[in-house]
Design a protein around this motif. Sequence first.
Motif, PDB file in Angstrom:
ATOM      1  N   SER A 269       0.841  -1.199   0.000  1.00 22.54           N
ATOM      2  CA  SER A 269       0.000   0.000   0.000  1.00 22.54           C
ATOM      3  C   SER A 269       0.876   1.249   0.000  1.00 22.54           C
ATOM      4  CB  SER A 269      -0.915   0.027   1.231  1.00 22.54           C
ATOM      5  OG  SER A 269      -1.658  -1.160   1.346  1.00 22.54           O
ATOM      6  N   TRP A 270       0.319   2.325  -0.582  1.00 19.20           N
ATOM      7  CA  TRP A 270       0.944   3.654  -0.533  1.00 19.20           C
ATOM      8  C   TRP A 270       0.233   4.497   0.524  1.00 19.20           C
ATOM      9  CZ3 TRP A 270       5.366   5.183  -2.614  1.00 19.20           C
ATOM     10  CH2 TRP A 270       5.870   4.524  -3.743  1.00 19.20           C
ATOM     11  N   PHE A 271       1.015   5.325   1.239  1.00 19.92           N
ATOM     12  CA  PHE A 271       0.462   6.231   2.234  1.00 19.92           C
ATOM     13  C   PHE A 271       1.042   7.627   1.995  1.00 19.92           C
ATOM     14  CE2 PHE A 271      -0.327   2.203   4.145  1.00 19.92           C
ATOM     15  CZ  PHE A 271      -1.436   2.367   4.971  1.00 19.92           C
ATOM     16  N   LEU A 272       0.186   8.640   2.130  1.00 20.30           N
ATOM     17  CA  LEU A 272       0.598  10.039   2.040  1.00 20.30           C
ATOM     18  C   LEU A 272       0.269  10.709   3.367  1.00 20.30           C
ATOM     19  CD1 LEU A 272       1.710  12.380   0.352  1.00 20.30           C
ATOM     20  CD2 LEU A 272      -0.635  12.808  -0.434  1.00 20.30           C
ATOM     21  N   ASN A 273       1.322  11.098   4.097  1.00 20.47           N
ATOM     22  CA  ASN A 273       1.146  11.672   5.440  1.00 20.47           C
ATOM     23  C   ASN A 273       0.303  10.780   6.337  1.00 20.47           C
ATOM     24  OD1 ASN A 273       2.739  13.883   5.013  1.00 20.47           O
ATOM     25  ND2 ASN A 273       1.052  15.281   4.577  1.00 20.47           N
ATOM     26  N   GLY A 274       0.540   9.461   6.249  1.00 26.43           N
ATOM     27  CA  GLY A 274      -0.136   8.511   7.121  1.00 26.43           C
ATOM     28  C   GLY A 274      -1.491   8.054   6.652  1.00 26.43           C
ATOM     29  N   SER A 275      -2.014   8.602   5.547  1.00 23.09           N
ATOM     30  CA  SER A 275      -3.327   8.197   5.028  1.00 23.09           C
ATOM     31  C   SER A 275      -3.142   7.359   3.770  1.00 23.09           C
ATOM     32  CB  SER A 275      -4.185   9.421   4.716  1.00 23.09           C
ATOM     33  OG  SER A 275      -4.404  10.183   5.884  1.00 23.09           O
ATOM     34  N   ARG A 276      -3.857   6.248   3.733  1.00 26.84           N
ATOM     35  CA  ARG A 276      -3.752   5.360   2.579  1.00 26.84           C
ATOM     36  C   ARG A 276      -4.282   6.053   1.330  1.00 26.84           C
ATOM     37  NH1 ARG A 276      -3.712  -0.371   2.311  1.00 26.84           N
ATOM     38  NH2 ARG A 276      -4.171  -0.413   4.559  1.00 26.84           N
ATOM     39  N   VAL A 277      -3.580   5.874   0.226  1.00 27.26           N
ATOM     40  CA  VAL A 277      -4.005   6.436  -1.050  1.00 27.26           C
ATOM     41  C   VAL A 277      -4.268   5.289  -2.018  1.00 27.26           C
ATOM     42  CG1 VAL A 277      -2.745   8.576  -0.724  1.00 27.26           C
ATOM     43  CG2 VAL A 277      -1.619   6.654  -1.847  1.00 27.26           C
ATOM     44  N   GLU A 278      -5.067   5.596  -3.027  1.00 25.91           N
ATOM     45  CA  GLU A 278      -5.402   4.585  -4.022  1.00 25.91           C
ATOM     46  C   GLU A 278      -4.313   4.526  -5.083  1.00 25.91           C
ATOM     47  OE1 GLU A 278      -7.774   2.379  -4.064  1.00 25.91           O
ATOM     48  OE2 GLU A 278      -8.545   3.098  -2.146  1.00 25.91           O
ATOM     49  N   PRO A 279      -3.568   3.428  -5.152  1.00 28.23           N
ATOM     50  CA  PRO A 279      -2.509   3.337  -6.150  1.00 28.23           C
ATOM     51  C   PRO A 279      -3.049   2.824  -7.481  1.00 28.23           C
ATOM     52  CG  PRO A 279      -2.513   1.382  -4.797  1.00 28.23           C
ATOM     53  CD  PRO A 279      -3.650   2.257  -4.294  1.00 28.23           C
ATOM     54  N   SER A 280      -2.158   2.762  -8.464  1.00 26.93           N
ATOM     55  CA  SER A 280      -2.514   2.113  -9.716  1.00 26.93           C
ATOM     56  C   SER A 280      -2.533   0.594  -9.499  1.00 26.93           C
ATOM     57  CB  SER A 280      -1.517   2.490 -10.805  1.00 26.93           C
ATOM     58  OG  SER A 280      -1.465   3.895 -10.964  1.00 26.93           O
ATOM     59  N   GLU A 281      -2.851  -0.123 -10.535  1.00 25.70           N
ATOM     60  CA  GLU A 281      -2.957  -1.584 -10.429  1.00 25.70           C
ATOM     61  C   GLU A 281      -1.584  -2.205 -10.196  1.00 25.70           C
ATOM     62  OE1 GLU A 281      -4.670  -5.374 -13.037  1.00 25.70           O
ATOM     63  OE2 GLU A 281      -4.836  -3.309 -13.764  1.00 25.70           O
ATOM     64  N   ILE A 282      -1.550  -3.207  -9.326  1.00 23.62           N
ATOM     65  CA  ILE A 282      -0.301  -3.918  -9.048  1.00 23.62           C
ATOM     66  C   ILE A 282       0.158  -4.665 -10.295  1.00 23.62           C
ATOM     67  CG2 ILE A 282       0.699  -5.852  -7.770  1.00 23.62           C
ATOM     68  CD1 ILE A 282      -0.906  -5.035  -5.372  1.00 23.62           C
ATOM     69  N   LYS A 283       1.438  -4.567 -10.573  1.00 17.05           N
ATOM     70  CA  LYS A 283       2.033  -5.308 -11.684  1.00 17.05           C
ATOM     71  C   LYS A 283       2.873  -6.435 -11.107  1.00 17.05           C
ATOM     72  CE  LYS A 283       5.230  -4.916 -15.579  1.00 17.05           C
ATOM     73  NZ  LYS A 283       6.173  -4.026 -16.312  1.00 17.05           N
ATOM     74  N   ARG A 284       2.411  -7.669 -11.285  1.00 13.69           N
ATOM     75  CA  ARG A 284       3.141  -8.829 -10.771  1.00 13.69           C
ATOM     76  C   ARG A 284       4.155  -9.282 -11.814  1.00 13.69           C
ATOM     77  NH1 ARG A 284       1.839 -11.002  -6.043  1.00 13.69           N
ATOM     78  NH2 ARG A 284      -0.135 -10.379  -5.072  1.00 13.69           N
ATOM     79  N   ILE A 285       5.413  -9.270 -11.421  1.00 13.30           N
ATOM     80  CA  ILE A 285       6.478  -9.704 -12.321  1.00 13.30           C
ATOM     81  C   ILE A 285       6.572 -11.227 -12.329  1.00 13.30           C
ATOM     82  CG2 ILE A 285       8.961  -9.536 -12.779  1.00 13.30           C
ATOM     83  CD1 ILE A 285       8.838  -6.802 -11.340  1.00 13.30           C
ATOM     84  N   ASN A 286       6.524 -11.834 -11.160  1.00 11.38           N
ATOM     85  CA  ASN A 286       6.443 -13.286 -11.013  1.00 11.38           C
ATOM     86  C   ASN A 286       5.835 -13.565  -9.639  1.00 11.38           C
ATOM     87  OD1 ASN A 286       8.642 -13.134  -9.108  1.00 11.38           O
ATOM     88  ND2 ASN A 286      10.038 -13.043 -10.874  1.00 11.38           N
ATOM     89  N   SER A 287       5.916 -14.818  -9.186  1.00  9.24           N
ATOM     90  CA  SER A 287       5.259 -15.182  -7.932  1.00  9.24           C
ATOM     91  C   SER A 287       5.931 -14.581  -6.706  1.00  9.24           C
ATOM     92  CB  SER A 287       5.212 -16.704  -7.790  1.00  9.24           C
ATOM     93  OG  SER A 287       6.527 -17.239  -7.777  1.00  9.24           O
ATOM     94  N   SER A 288       7.138 -14.017  -6.869  1.00 14.93           N
ATOM     95  CA  SER A 288       7.841 -13.450  -5.712  1.00 14.93           C
ATOM     96  C   SER A 288       8.359 -12.038  -5.981  1.00 14.93           C
ATOM     97  CB  SER A 288       9.012 -14.354  -5.311  1.00 14.93           C
ATOM     98  OG  SER A 288       9.943 -14.460  -6.364  1.00 14.93           O
ATOM     99  N   ALA A 289       7.753 -11.341  -6.933  1.00 15.52           N
ATOM    100  CA  ALA A 289       8.174  -9.960  -7.229  1.00 15.52           C
ATOM    101  C   ALA A 289       7.007  -9.188  -7.824  1.00 15.52           C
ATOM    102  CB  ALA A 289       9.361  -9.951  -8.183  1.00 15.52           C
ATOM    103  N   LEU A 290       6.914  -7.903  -7.450  1.00 13.85           N
ATOM    104  CA  LEU A 290       5.843  -7.058  -7.982  1.00 13.85           C
ATOM    105  C   LEU A 290       6.279  -5.607  -7.959  1.00 13.85           C
ATOM    106  CD1 LEU A 290       4.338  -5.405  -5.455  1.00 13.85           C
ATOM    107  CD2 LEU A 290       3.389  -7.652  -5.005  1.00 13.85           C
ATOM    108  N   GLU A 291       5.525  -4.782  -8.680  1.00 13.05           N
ATOM    109  CA  GLU A 291       5.721  -3.339  -8.685  1.00 13.05           C
ATOM    110  C   GLU A 291       4.373  -2.674  -8.445  1.00 13.05           C
ATOM    111  OE1 GLU A 291       7.384  -2.470 -12.478  1.00 13.05           O
ATOM    112  OE2 GLU A 291       9.446  -2.867 -11.829  1.00 13.05           O
ATOM    113  N   LEU A 292       4.377  -1.635  -7.623  1.00 16.42           N
ATOM    114  CA  LEU A 292       3.158  -0.891  -7.334  1.00 16.42           C
ATOM    115  C   LEU A 292       3.424   0.594  -7.618  1.00 16.42           C
ATOM    116  CD1 LEU A 292       0.248  -0.983  -6.260  1.00 16.42           C
ATOM    117  CD2 LEU A 292       1.175  -0.488  -4.006  1.00 16.42           C
TER     118      LEU A 292
END
Length: 416
Positions: A269-292
């Motif tokens: 999750s992304w947080f801005l000044n302690g509040s959760r923000v809505e990120p873009s869609e998670i990009k899964r590279i493989n079963s043990s790696a991702l980018e958000l």
Amino acid sequence: MGGTRDAAKLPRVLTILCLFLLPQTGSVLEVTAPSPHVAQKGSDTLIPCTFRIDPFPADPKLLNIKWHFNGQIRLSCTDSEVSATDPRFSLDPNSALLGEASLSVSNAQISDGGTYSCSVTYGTEWQEKEIRLEIQAPPQINITNKLVTENKESALSAAITGFYPVDIDIKWLREGEILAGRTELPPQRNADGTYRVTSTVTIVPTEGNQNFSIRVQHESLSAPLQEDFQLLYEAAPMMNISHGPFYVNEEQTLMCRVWGYYPEAIAVSWFLNGSRVEPSEIKRINSSALELPYRFLPTAESQGMEISCVVEHQALTEPLVQSLKVELTDAKWSLTKRRVVGIIIIIISLVAALCLGFVILRQKKKEDVVQPQGRGGFVVPQELPHSEGREGLNPRLIHILLRDCNIRHSLEEQED
């Protein structure tokens, strides 16, 4: 007195006459019903009850069969007519004439277990036998956790479900050796009357693939039920945030990269000044790696804001957090600096190129100068190079040659 005596004899005479008029069955009725009778849950079973008369077949008009369950009638067969309170209960009227009074139960359930009575009436004879029906259900094993951390105390767990009756024996094994420290919660009842129980054992796993097993013994099983498995080792995730300079009103995409984790289930999750923000869609590279990614548009008020990426995973004792502070950069000043830096780089490149050209030219000049001996012993060039950018001799070279000539001419005069 005589009339009174005759009146007293009349009931006895009528009783003897009635007995004489009753149909004769030929032999004494004998009913047999072995108990207990065991059936598997969900199976079709036949609760045994037989009788003997002589001769066979029986007269259907004299035969009456009744089945009771826990004091409640479940089936009756009179004059070859069968009536049941549950469509799963049945009896073959043709077989009944040959002494087969067994009760057929289809799709036996836990609730069907209990005490049944089989009563047979034939003419004036009647007999009843009780049979206990015991329903059994074999257990099933579902290993719910075999994920551990190396050299750290970890719990293995399994759910044993669908068994009846309640008594059960569970053992955990490592390489065939029984493990101590097993615990079970009290068995819970399922909607269908069977039981379930959760069993756990605590271990400290070491490096290497060891063979583990869980073994279950239950009276519904002809042999112990065992499931073998190997451990899965969990891995904690790593992360980093990549971003560029923050310019007012210039949107950029921050990237939170997470990798190296196991199992696959993870929350980022992304947080801005302690509040959760809505990120873009998670990009899964493989079963043990991702980018958000997170698209952020700085404003003048964004100076000093804290942006955080938070990772939650079962291999972590607490969430993994990486944060950065928004430091705004003036876009115009930044553009000027970039231009200045570019100009400096160009100037340095030109100076370097000129220096290199000068070195190459000087080397070439040395190679082009020929050194024959003249009258005065000085070097006379066959061809004098021209000055760069104009025709004529190189002034410096002429100066050197003239100086050399003067020196040698003076020496010659002194010798003469």
